[in-house]
Design an enzyme around this catalytic site. Sequence first.
Site, PDB file in Angstrom:
ATOM      1  CG  ASP A 194      -0.127  -0.002   2.585  1.00 12.51           C
ATOM      2  OD1 ASP A 194       0.732  -0.677   2.674  1.00 12.51           O
ATOM      3  OD2 ASP A 194      -0.440   0.827   3.311  1.00 12.51           O
ATOM      4  CG  HIS A 505      -1.483  -7.495  -1.627  1.00 17.59           C
ATOM      5  ND1 HIS A 505      -2.849  -7.578  -2.006  1.00 17.59           N
ATOM      6  CD2 HIS A 505      -1.724  -6.067  -0.985  1.00 17.59           C
ATOM      7  CE1 HIS A 505      -3.441  -6.601  -1.703  1.00 17.59           C
ATOM      8  NE2 HIS A 505      -2.824  -5.806  -0.964  1.00 17.59           N
ATOM      9  CG  ASP A 549       3.113 -16.209  -6.700  1.00 18.17           C
ATOM     10  OD1 ASP A 549       2.972 -15.042  -6.413  1.00 18.17           O
ATOM     11  OD2 ASP A 549       3.533 -16.424  -7.835  1.00 18.17           O
ATOM     12  CD  GLU A 558       0.716  -5.529   1.939  1.00 11.42           C
ATOM     13  OE1 GLU A 558      -0.284  -6.198   2.658  1.00 11.42           O
ATOM     14  OE2 GLU A 558       0.748  -4.197   1.563  1.00 11.42           O
TER      15      GLU A 558
HETATM   16  O1  9MR Z   1       2.532  -6.540   9.613  1.00  7.66           O
HETATM   17  C1  9MR Z   1       1.129  -6.435  10.075  1.00  7.66           C
HETATM   18  C2  9MR Z   1       0.670  -7.769  10.710  1.00  7.66           C
HETATM   19  O2  9MR Z   1       1.387  -7.906  11.768  1.00  7.66           O
HETATM   20  C3  9MR Z   1      -0.682  -7.475  11.028  1.00  7.66           C
HETATM   21  O3  9MR Z   1      -1.294  -8.720  11.721  1.00  7.66           O
HETATM   22  C4  9MR Z   1      -1.741  -7.027   9.741  1.00  7.66           C
HETATM   23  C5  9MR Z   1      -3.071  -6.672   9.995  1.00  7.66           C
HETATM   24  O4  9MR Z   1      -3.229  -5.571  11.057  1.00  7.66           O
HETATM   25  O5  9MR Z   1      -1.098  -5.990   9.294  1.00  7.66           O
HETATM   26  C6  9MR Z   1       0.094  -5.874   8.830  1.00  7.66           C
HETATM   27  O6  9MR Z   1       0.715  -4.899   8.260  1.00  7.66           O
HETATM   28  C7  9MR Z   1       0.121  -4.450   7.091  1.00  7.66           C
HETATM   29  C8  9MR Z   1      -0.269  -2.920   7.547  1.00  7.66           C
HETATM   30  O7  9MR Z   1      -1.110  -2.909   8.519  1.00  7.66           O
HETATM   31  C9  9MR Z   1      -0.447  -2.104   6.270  1.00  7.66           C
HETATM   32  N1  9MR Z   1       0.499  -2.149   5.120  1.00  7.66           N
HETATM   33  C10 9MR Z   1       0.808  -3.450   4.733  1.00  7.66           C
HETATM   34  C11 9MR Z   1       1.159  -4.247   5.914  1.00  7.66           C
HETATM   35  C12 9MR Z   1       1.638  -5.788   5.829  1.00  7.66           C
HETATM   36  O8  9MR Z   1       0.696  -6.409   5.529  1.00  7.66           O
END
Ligand code: 9MR
Length: 579
Positions: A194, A505, A549, A558
């Site tokens: 993102d 992602h 994938d 991601e």
């Molecule tokens: O790395 C984060 C993970 O530990 C959490 O469980 C998850 C859901 O809250 O979010 C992950 O972080 C994401 C972040 O909130 C937004 N940008 C992408 C991150 C990686 O997925």
Amino acid sequence: MKTFTTIIVSVTIALFFGCTPQTSGLSNGATTSDTLDQILVNQVGFLPNSVKIALLRVKTETFDVVDVKSGKVVFTGKPEGFKYWEFSGDSVCSADFSKVVAPGKYQICTNGKKVCSQIFEIGEGIYNNLAKASLKAFYLNRSGMEITNEFGGKWARAAGHPDTSVLIHSSAVSTNRPEGFKISSPGGWYDAGDYNKYIVNSSISTHTLLLFCQMYPEYCKQFIANIPESSNNIPDVIDELLYNLRWMLTMQDPDDGGVYHKLTNKSFCGFVMPDKANEPRYVVQKSTAASLDFAATMAMASRVFAKTDVAELTDLGKRCLVASKSAFAWAKANPAVYYTNPSDISTGAYDDTRIKDEFFWAASELALATSDYSLVTKKTLDNQVVCVQSWDSSAMLGIISLALSNDPKASELKTQSQKILIGFADQLVEKSESSPYKVSLDFYKWGSNSDVANQAIIKLAAFKINNNSKYLVSAQGDVDYLLGRNATGYCFVTGFGGKQVMNIHHRPSGADGIVEPCPGFLAGGPNTIVLTDCPEITRSNFPAKSFSDAQCSYSTNEVAINWNAPLFFLMGAMDALKK
Ligand code: 9MR
């Protein structure tokens, strides 16, 4: 968008104790993706003198290492017995071919070459390209900067998100900065797939790169990643992290020292290129965790920059220390401002309500930066929950920093930290030695691959302290896992390996029209936290195999800066140590 939409569903092959022999019926050397998954190996390769272990899922008396060029068998070995792994739901046996040391390209084969592994290499510089690419990935994720052809190759793209006109969100108002007031907060890395920028996660990512600079200064001096700043007098690793650190500094409210939790859109945008994502940007609520993480990282930066002989950096380091102190003071005055998304904001939360470790981390870094050890007591250190570091668990970051200190005034805390660190690293090594898949990982969270890489950092820190090679052997297992010797058979770094992740992602990779994803990124990795992220895809219930994938699989595929930082650390360290 990509012109092809092939989704490779992670293949869940049911294998049982005493695995059934492969009966692919292919002629010599001919392999399919199924048979390639029968022998799991690091698909990039090995340093000549490292321990080299593949995992076999096929029953066989012997295995061969075949030189790809000549087709000749250069080594024949006997695998160990099958071992069942509860996380993957299958059995594998270990095939040690450490005796093969000659540089070249190889495959492991069994059953008269009917079953062969992916091709891998043995060579001196085997991890150099990976180290470069994994740092370059940060450049490719820079916000507010054009990625040029010269440095980004075919992943060149227009600049997005200048962030020179960012709105103060209603949750972040202060006397001098009312709602809708505009601040300039340019630069920094996009967090992940993102386009938002989060202080909590930026902190651990930047700190990890700073720790690398501290531990391998000579390597950093000669390491060139071909980024726009490569020709200046600052090491590239520092140049790259400066791009984010300078942004972080803009996230501090100059009036009170508190740090905004994140700079964000109200919600995640679609899969468009950065310059096409033009929704308004906000800074939201200051939080205790963000202020502490910021304080820790800025204090660490001041220490690392002070060690360089570059005036620009030593000056910046002084500014970082001032910023660190005022953020810490804000956190002490506001010790329980926990972040939760306001009702109109739905992007990543990085919400953490257990922040005694963040207090400890910030206090430790400030103590080390100022030589004022009254900031940390031995009791606070002993009260930490010792676990692998992550965005919401930062005790280990403080422990590593204290354990590696050269300051005589830190000696008591240093001795205790070393004891804790070595004790934990020893447990990790024991786990990897008894694990069928030869890794220490025994839990599968979102971003599991980063836990593997972060565990390796702990082992590398232990190695730095006592030079015991068992830590390197275990860290090699982590490298091997990430590069293909795992239950999915994927090499998890984009652009590398025989079985590559193609559909991360990651908005730029999904929107750029280029088949290959931006290279050098570590996919988050398998876990079963959100099994429904791709409604059409059924994933394994075994966490180590539960990976897809597919672009829709945000919970397994991601990428993120706090996952790439330990990847770079690990690859850079292996390249630096060359053992
Ligand atoms: O790395 C984060 C993970 O530990 C959490 O469980 C998850 C859901 O809250 O979010 C992950 O972080 C994401 C972040 O909130 C937004 N940008 C992408 C991150 C990686 O997925």
